[in-house]
Design an enzyme around this catalytic site. Structure first.
Site, PDB file in Angstrom:
ATOM      1  N   ALA A 173       0.878  -1.259   0.166  1.00 40.21           N
ATOM      2  CA  ALA A 173      -0.139   0.035  -0.020  1.00 40.21           C
ATOM      3  C   ALA A 173       0.871   1.345  -0.070  1.00 40.21           C
ATOM      4  O   ALA A 173       2.049   1.023  -0.285  1.00 40.21           O
ATOM      5  CB  ALA A 173      -0.756   0.077   1.248  1.00 40.21           C
ATOM      6  N   ASN A 174       0.349   2.422   0.192  1.00 44.39           N
ATOM      7  CA  ASN A 174       1.125   3.795   0.182  1.00 44.39           C
ATOM      8  C   ASN A 174       0.533   4.665   1.451  1.00 44.39           C
ATOM      9  O   ASN A 174      -0.490   4.426   1.826  1.00 44.39           O
ATOM     10  CB  ASN A 174       1.238   4.305  -1.278  1.00 44.39           C
ATOM     11  CG  ASN A 174      -0.220   4.800  -1.584  1.00 44.39           C
ATOM     12  OD1 ASN A 174      -0.713   5.719  -1.025  1.00 44.39           O
ATOM     13  ND2 ASN A 174      -0.432   4.133  -2.699  1.00 44.39           N
TER      14      ASN A 174
END
Ligand code: CTP
Ligand code: CA
Length: 227
Positions: A33-34
Site C-alpha cells: 500500500a502507500n
C-alpha cells in the site's frame, strides 16, 4: 413564502473523482500500500457536490467518512479502480486524486510460508494508468480531465511533463517532500498547471481550501468554456 434558491453552478454535471491509496495483494493476507490518506480527493468530491455536481467517488481503503451527497464506490486494487471508473462513465469532469500503486504483485493464491528456502521474490507488473486511460481521445472522454502529480523536487518541471504524458487538461502538482507533511496531513501546497499555459501557485492551504478553489476553477471553466 420561501425565496427560490439560485441554481448551483455544477448542477447537471457528473464528476468522477478517485481518492486514497490502492492495496495490491501479495497473498490472501498481505498487501502493498502507500501513505495516501484520501483527504485531498475526498475534499474535492465534497466541494464538487457542494456546487451541485452529481459526484461518483471511487476510493481505495481510507479512514474517512463518505462525503455528504456523494456516491462512493469502494475498491482495493488499481485494476478495480480502473474498472469502477469506466463503469461510472460518462462524466463531464474527471479528477484523479488517488495515489494509485504503480505496480502490482503476481499474487499467490495461498499464504506464503517461511519454508526454510529464504524470503520470496515478489514479481511486479505495472498497473494500468487510470488517468492516461481516461484522458485518451474517445467519445467517452470527460470534457475536463484533471490529474494530480505528487513530487518531492523540481515540482513544476516534472508536473508539466506529466500533464503532457498523461494527456490531461490540468494537473495539480503537490509538494510531498517529507518536510511539508503533505502525506496524511491536513495542508497542501499546490501548483495548478493548465493546457492553456496558465500556472498558479496555491501555497500552504488546508486541503479543504485547495478543494474549494479547485471546484470553483472547474465551475468557472464550464461557465466560460475555456480550457
Ligand atoms: N495515476 C493513475 N493511475 C496510475 C498511476 C497514476 O490514474 N496507475 C494518476 C494519479 O491519480 C495522479 C496522476 O496519475 O492523478 C499522477 O500520478 P503520479 O504517481 O504522480 O504519476 P506517475 O505517472 O505514476 O509517475 P511517478 O509515480 O513515476 O512520478
Ligand atoms: Ca506513481
Amino acid at each position: 413564502f420561501a425565496a427560490r434558491e439560485a441554481p448551483k453552478p455544477l448542477a447537471s454535471r457528473h464528476a468522477l473523482v478517485t481518492s486514497g491509496p490502492t492495496y495490491e495483494p501479495i497473498d490472501p493476507v498481505r498487501y502493498i500500500a502507500n501513505r495516501s490518506s484520501g483527504k485531498q480527493g475526498h475534499a474535492v468530491a465534497a466541494s464538487l457536490a457542494a456546487l451541485g455536481a452529481r459526484v461518483t467517488l471511487v476510493s481505495g481503503p481510507v479512514r474517512l467518512p463518505d462525503p455528504p451527497g456523494v456516491d462512493v464506490v469502494a475498491v482495493e486494487t488499481a485494476a478495480e479502480m480502473l474498472a469502477a471508473c469506466r463503469a461510472a462513465l460518462p462524466a463531464d469532469i474527471f479528477v484523479a486524486a488517488a495515489a494509485v500503486a504503480d505496480w502490482r504483485v503476481e499474487a499467490a493464491g495461498q499464504k506464503l510460508k517461511k519454508d526454510g528456502g529464504g524470503p520470496p521474490t515478489l514479481a511486479l507488473s505495472e498497473n494500468p494508468d487510470i488517468l492516461a486511460s481516461l484522458s485518451a481521445p474517445s467519445p467517452d472522454r470527460p470534457a475536463l480531465v484533471i490529474g494530480f502529480a505528487a513530487e518531492t523536487n523540481d515540482i513544476v518541471a516534472y508536473a508539466r511533463a506529466k500533464r503532457l504524458r498523461k494527456g490531461c487538461d490540468w494537473i495539480v502538482a503537490n509538494d510531498v517532500s517529507p518536510a511539508t507533511g503533505t502525506f496524511g496531513g491536513d495542508r497542501n501546497s499546490v501548483y495548478v498547471i493548465r493546457a492553456d499555459g496558465t500556472e498558479e501557485a496555491w501555497e500552504n492551504l488546508a486541503k479543504t481550501e485547495v478543494a474549494r478553489r479547485l471546484a470553483d476553477a472547474i465551475s468557472n471553466h464550464f461557465e466560460t468554456g475555456k480550457k
